[in-house]
Scaffold this motif. Structure first.
Motif, mmCIF file in Angstrom:
data_model
loop_
_atom_site.group_PDB
_atom_site.id
_atom_site.type_symbol
_atom_site.label_atom_id
_atom_site.label_comp_id
_atom_site.label_asym_id
_atom_site.label_seq_id
_atom_site.Cartn_x
_atom_site.Cartn_y
_atom_site.Cartn_z
ATOM 1 N N ARG B 11 13.006 -34.991 -39.780
ATOM 2 C CA ARG B 11 13.113 -34.948 -38.326
ATOM 3 C C ARG B 11 14.445 -35.519 -37.860
ATOM 4 N NH1 ARG B 11 7.511 -36.226 -38.756
ATOM 5 N NH2 ARG B 11 8.002 -38.436 -38.555
ATOM 6 N N PHE B 12 14.951 -36.515 -38.571
ATOM 7 C CA PHE B 12 16.270 -37.073 -38.226
ATOM 8 C C PHE B 12 17.292 -35.960 -38.103
ATOM 9 C CE2 PHE B 12 16.142 -41.784 -39.747
ATOM 10 C CZ PHE B 12 15.362 -42.079 -38.656
ATOM 11 N N ALA B 13 17.292 -35.071 -39.093
ATOM 12 C CA ALA B 13 18.262 -33.982 -39.072
ATOM 13 C C ALA B 13 18.088 -33.140 -37.813
ATOM 14 C CB ALA B 13 18.107 -33.119 -40.322
ATOM 15 N N ARG B 14 16.841 -32.909 -37.423
ATOM 16 C CA ARG B 14 16.596 -32.114 -36.215
ATOM 17 C C ARG B 14 17.034 -32.862 -34.970
ATOM 18 N NH1 ARG B 14 11.045 -29.740 -36.421
ATOM 19 N NH2 ARG B 14 10.353 -31.778 -35.783
ATOM 20 N N TYR B 15 16.659 -34.140 -34.894
ATOM 21 C CA TYR B 15 17.057 -34.945 -33.738
ATOM 22 C C TYR B 15 18.571 -34.905 -33.560
ATOM 23 C CZ TYR B 15 12.394 -37.075 -34.218
ATOM 24 O OH TYR B 15 11.045 -37.304 -34.331
ATOM 25 N N THR B 29 21.635 -40.171 -21.663
ATOM 26 C CA THR B 29 20.429 -40.791 -22.204
ATOM 27 C C THR B 29 19.288 -39.785 -22.199
ATOM 28 O OG1 THR B 29 19.690 -41.542 -20.027
ATOM 29 C CG2 THR B 29 21.044 -43.066 -21.294
ATOM 30 N N ILE B 30 18.282 -40.088 -23.018
ATOM 31 C CA ILE B 30 17.089 -39.239 -23.031
ATOM 32 C C ILE B 30 15.885 -40.098 -23.375
ATOM 33 C CG2 ILE B 30 17.307 -38.565 -25.453
ATOM 34 C CD1 ILE B 30 16.329 -35.733 -24.456
ATOM 35 N N ALA B 36 10.765 -35.432 -27.101
ATOM 36 C CA ALA B 36 9.563 -34.894 -27.736
ATOM 37 C C ALA B 36 9.349 -33.445 -27.305
ATOM 38 C CB ALA B 36 8.351 -35.736 -27.362
ATOM 39 N N GLN B 37 9.538 -33.219 -26.029
ATOM 40 C CA GLN B 37 9.392 -31.880 -25.458
ATOM 41 C C GLN B 37 10.204 -30.846 -26.233
ATOM 42 O OE1 GLN B 37 7.830 -32.382 -22.230
ATOM 43 N NE2 GLN B 37 7.153 -30.256 -22.346
ATOM 44 N N ILE B 38 11.505 -31.092 -26.346
ATOM 45 C CA ILE B 38 12.363 -30.091 -26.977
ATOM 46 C C ILE B 38 12.303 -30.125 -28.499
ATOM 47 C CG2 ILE B 38 13.967 -29.847 -25.037
ATOM 48 C CD1 ILE B 38 15.828 -31.775 -26.369
ATOM 49 N N ALA B 39 11.874 -31.250 -29.060
ATOM 50 C CA ALA B 39 11.830 -31.335 -30.523
ATOM 51 C C ALA B 39 10.457 -30.967 -31.068
ATOM 52 C CB ALA B 39 12.220 -32.732 -30.985
ATOM 53 N N LYS B 40 9.561 -30.623 -30.187
ATOM 54 C CA LYS B 40 8.186 -30.301 -30.593
ATOM 55 C C LYS B 40 7.571 -31.412 -31.440
ATOM 56 C CE LYS B 40 8.770 -25.304 -30.461
ATOM 57 N NZ LYS B 40 9.075 -24.134 -31.303
ATOM 58 N N ALA B 41 7.595 -32.624 -30.920
ATOM 59 C CA ALA B 41 6.968 -33.751 -31.594
ATOM 60 C C ALA B 41 6.257 -34.560 -30.510
ATOM 61 C CB ALA B 41 8.018 -34.593 -32.295
ATOM 62 N N SER B 42 5.580 -35.620 -30.913
ATOM 63 C CA SER B 42 4.927 -36.446 -29.902
ATOM 64 C C SER B 42 5.859 -37.593 -29.522
ATOM 65 C CB SER B 42 3.609 -36.993 -30.439
ATOM 66 O OG SER B 42 3.869 -38.038 -31.346
ATOM 67 N N ARG B 48 8.630 -44.126 -32.930
ATOM 68 C CA ARG B 48 8.504 -44.667 -34.285
ATOM 69 C C ARG B 48 9.710 -44.299 -35.140
ATOM 70 N NH1 ARG B 48 5.525 -48.294 -34.730
ATOM 71 N NH2 ARG B 48 3.356 -48.354 -35.377
ATOM 72 N N ASP B 49 10.067 -43.029 -35.099
ATOM 73 C CA ASP B 49 11.175 -42.558 -35.917
ATOM 74 C C ASP B 49 12.466 -43.290 -35.556
ATOM 75 O OD1 ASP B 49 9.556 -40.801 -37.246
ATOM 76 O OD2 ASP B 49 10.254 -39.009 -36.210
#
Lengths: 208, 208
Positions: B11-15, B29-30, B36-42, B48-49
């Motif tokens: 996920r780091f790579a995606r972020y 800032t975000i 979460a919205q755009i990365a399809k995660a919670s 946590r990540d």
DNA sequence: AGGTGTGAATTATTTCACAGCG
DNA sequence: CGCTGTGAAATAATTCACACCT
């Protein structure tokens, strides 16, 4: 078959490739331990995974490669042939359109599209590049479920919308861009830079 | 930084990709919810990540995109530039050698190799195809840690051995073949057919 | 209010260990 | 015996829920 966990599915694809290779070498059965060795997994994991396909193993001798491969194909939905469109004929799109590996794994490229009028009409191998504007009409005939999206990032979303309109149910997105699709249309992103990053990280950590 | 779980790294790579895009758009800032919205995660997964990078967020306003991106790069080991070799100049190898996305992500293709004497010497863009037999000598100068292997499956293992001899520490393997490497040399397999299989499966299951 | 950091609870996945079949 | 199938245990990853900062 009941719900199979996502990580197992990922491994299914790997097992299938390995079993096909073993099959080519004339092997007939393989034990969980032996498969674990070449698949870099644990024997018990292999057994758990394969168990999701039903109890296919023979105690004492192992798993029959042929039946397991068949069940894997069924589980992964490639027991038939899936027609696929490739959209975008840059270097990458063309490279993929010539790639022979798809056919062996249950996919067949039945159409290649571009929006550049200079490219439309020219042929690569058995495929003639078609106009993206006719994709909805063509799709009604070819009935592809999956499209491989290999266009530049800025046009990715627009083209994706066109694909959705043409009835495509799944998009393999090679463009380094996020695309939005309506509910029911699945996107699988492939980004080789991500894999490079991951590789770099694993080297640093010396993880295998 | 302590041990970061493998899924988090993915996920780091995606972020990182998303944050770079946001940064290009001028965002500063975000919030975890927005990302979460755009990365399809919670949102909690994002928090946590990112927490694994240290407590970078500001309560009330979110995460500073710039610092988080920098820390991500550090965590992924791409805070500098990594030189990369590409081996094999078939359609795919050439497509990758021209791909501009690598540079933006901290990788730079510094050499392209083939074993075909008819190809050696010809130039593509700023790169001249070099002879695979000189790779060990060249590597001593270029010091690449990573090589992208884009040769036909039958020669994959042989070429991989050559790479290992040349001091390569990580191989991004695009050939549809398993390769063995000694302890300490990491292999990352990329197989687009696997992603196609996965996509097909997700369509059938209607998983997102 | 708005949004992070984080222990605790929950859920998912892997491994253990061994009964039981061929 | 060898090797699978499988409950039970262990471990890993995710989500909850809320204290706490700005």
């Amino acid at each position: 078959m009941k719900l199979v966990p996502e990580p197992t599915i990922r491994r299914f694809a790997r097992y299938l490739r390995l079993l096909d290779q073993l099959s080519d070498r004339g092997e007939n059965t393989i034990s969980s331990t032996a498969l674990a060795q070449i698949a870099k997994a644990s024997p018990s994991q292999i057994r758990r995974d394969l168990l999701a396909l039903g109890a296919l193993g023979t105690r004492g001798s192992g798993y029959p490669i042929h039946s397991v491969a068949r069940e894997l194909r069924k589980a992964l939905g490639v027991d038939g042939v899936r027609p696929v469109y490739i959209v975008g004929t840059g270097r990458l799109g063309l490279a993929l359109s010539q790639y022979t590996g798809f056919q062996q794994r249950g996919f067949r490229v039945v159409g290649v599209f571009d929006n550049d009028p200079r490219k439309v009409g020219t042929s690569y191998g058995r495929l003639r590049i078609r106009d993206i504007r006719s994709i909805a009409k063509d799709a009604a005939k070819d009935r592809p479920i999956i499209a491989i999206l290999a266009v530049p990032a800025p046009s990715a979303q627009t083209v994706a919308d066109t694909l959705v309109d043409a009835g495509i149910r799944g998009i393999l997105n090679l463009a380094p861009a996020l695309i939005k699709t309506p509910e029911g249309v699945v996107v699988q992103n492939v980004d080789i830079t991500t894999d490079l990053l991951l590789l770099g990280f694993r080297i640093d950590q010396n993880r295998r």
